[in-house]
Design a protein around this motif. Structure first.
Motif, PDB file in Angstrom:
ATOM      1  N   TRP A 175      -2.446   4.143   3.073  1.00  0.00           N
ATOM      2  CA  TRP A 175      -1.423   4.431   3.684  1.00  0.00           C
ATOM      3  C   TRP A 175      -1.541   5.408   4.031  1.00  0.00           C
ATOM      4  N   ALA A 232       1.187  -3.166   8.339  1.00  0.00           N
ATOM      5  CA  ALA A 232       0.248  -3.025   8.388  1.00  0.00           C
ATOM      6  C   ALA A 232      -0.873  -3.002   7.097  1.00  0.00           C
ATOM      7  N   ASP A 274      -2.974   7.403  12.481  1.00  0.00           N
ATOM      8  CA  ASP A 274      -2.073   7.849  13.422  1.00  0.00           C
ATOM      9  C   ASP A 274      -1.754   6.107  14.241  1.00  0.00           C
ATOM     10  N   ALA A 319       6.806  -1.144   8.565  1.00  0.00           N
ATOM     11  CA  ALA A 319       4.719  -0.661   9.011  1.00  0.00           C
ATOM     12  C   ALA A 319       3.817  -0.834   8.288  1.00  0.00           C
ATOM     13  N   PHE A 320       4.527   0.003   7.246  1.00  0.00           N
ATOM     14  CA  PHE A 320       3.420   0.054   6.000  1.00  0.00           C
ATOM     15  C   PHE A 320       3.362  -1.315   5.545  1.00  0.00           C
ATOM     16  N   ARG A 332      -3.238   4.158  14.195  1.00  0.00           N
ATOM     17  CA  ARG A 332      -3.299   2.079  13.393  1.00  0.00           C
ATOM     18  C   ARG A 332      -1.489   2.215  12.796  1.00  0.00           C
ATOM     19  N   LYS A 333      -1.062   3.239  12.370  1.00  0.00           N
ATOM     20  CA  LYS A 333       0.643   2.932  11.933  1.00  0.00           C
ATOM     21  C   LYS A 333       1.353   3.250  13.233  1.00  0.00           C
TER      22      LYS A 333
END
Length: 187
Positions: free
Chosen positions: A157, A122, A162, A118-119, A164-165
């Protein structure tokens, strides 16, 4: 968490006089704001201090109370203009989740060497936002500050909402499931 204005009060107060004297000279005032911002970023506090997203506007607001009433009117107009331009550019850059994901979708087979997280997703999807966050927190023109980028991106980050994560997580599932586009396999 400490208030940034308290932590950096000595730096801010050392520039107030110069800022007041520069009345009517927008170029000199912008240079002073840049100096204040750079000095604050160089003297990062030991404890975690949340810096405002628009440092120069925040510094203008600190200096505002020290200005003459006529100068305050000009300063209000400048701050409102900066914020209006920022809101307009943000609104123009807002796109739907699908459009953002499609635009950031990796197209090279080498991008799929490691599974996405996810990081990492993003960082691709919200690249402009992440870069703006980085520019606000360090002097990007100074090559000596590149080492700070990893820490700043990690802070970004942690500050991401939440929603967008979750959006990045959905993109990860899709990207890892589909893999590299078929045309990248043909060689």
């Amino acid at each position: 968490m400490s208030d940034w204005k308290e932590v950096y009060s000595e730096i801010l107060s050392s520039y107030v006089g110069r800022y007041k004297v520069a009345r009517g000279n927008s170029q000199l005032r912008n240079e002073i704001l840049a100096e204040v911002k750079a000095e604050i970023l160089q003297h990062e506090a030991e404890d975690s201090v949340g810096l405002p997203p628009h440092m120069r506007v925040a510094i203008r607001r600190v200096f505002f109370t020290h200005l003459d009433p006529e100068d305050q009117d000009d300063e209000i107009a400048i701050i409102q203009h900066i914020l209006a331009v920022t809101r307009k550019s943000w609104a123009e850059s807002c796109e739907g989740e699908d459009a953002r994901e499609e635009k950031a979708h990796p197209t090279k087979a080498g991008d799929y060497k490691k599974a996405f997280t996810a990081f990492t997703a993003a960082q691709r999807i919200f690249k402009e936002e992440m870069d703006a966050y980085d520019r606000e927190r360090r002097d990007t023109k100074d090559p000596k500050t590149i080492g700070q980028r990893n820490r700043i991106i990690q802070q970004w980050w942690e500050s991401v909402s939440d929603e967008r994560k979750a959006e990045a997580g959905r993109a990860v599932e899709k990207w890892n499931k589909l893999g590299a586009p078929k045309e990248t396999h043909d060689s």
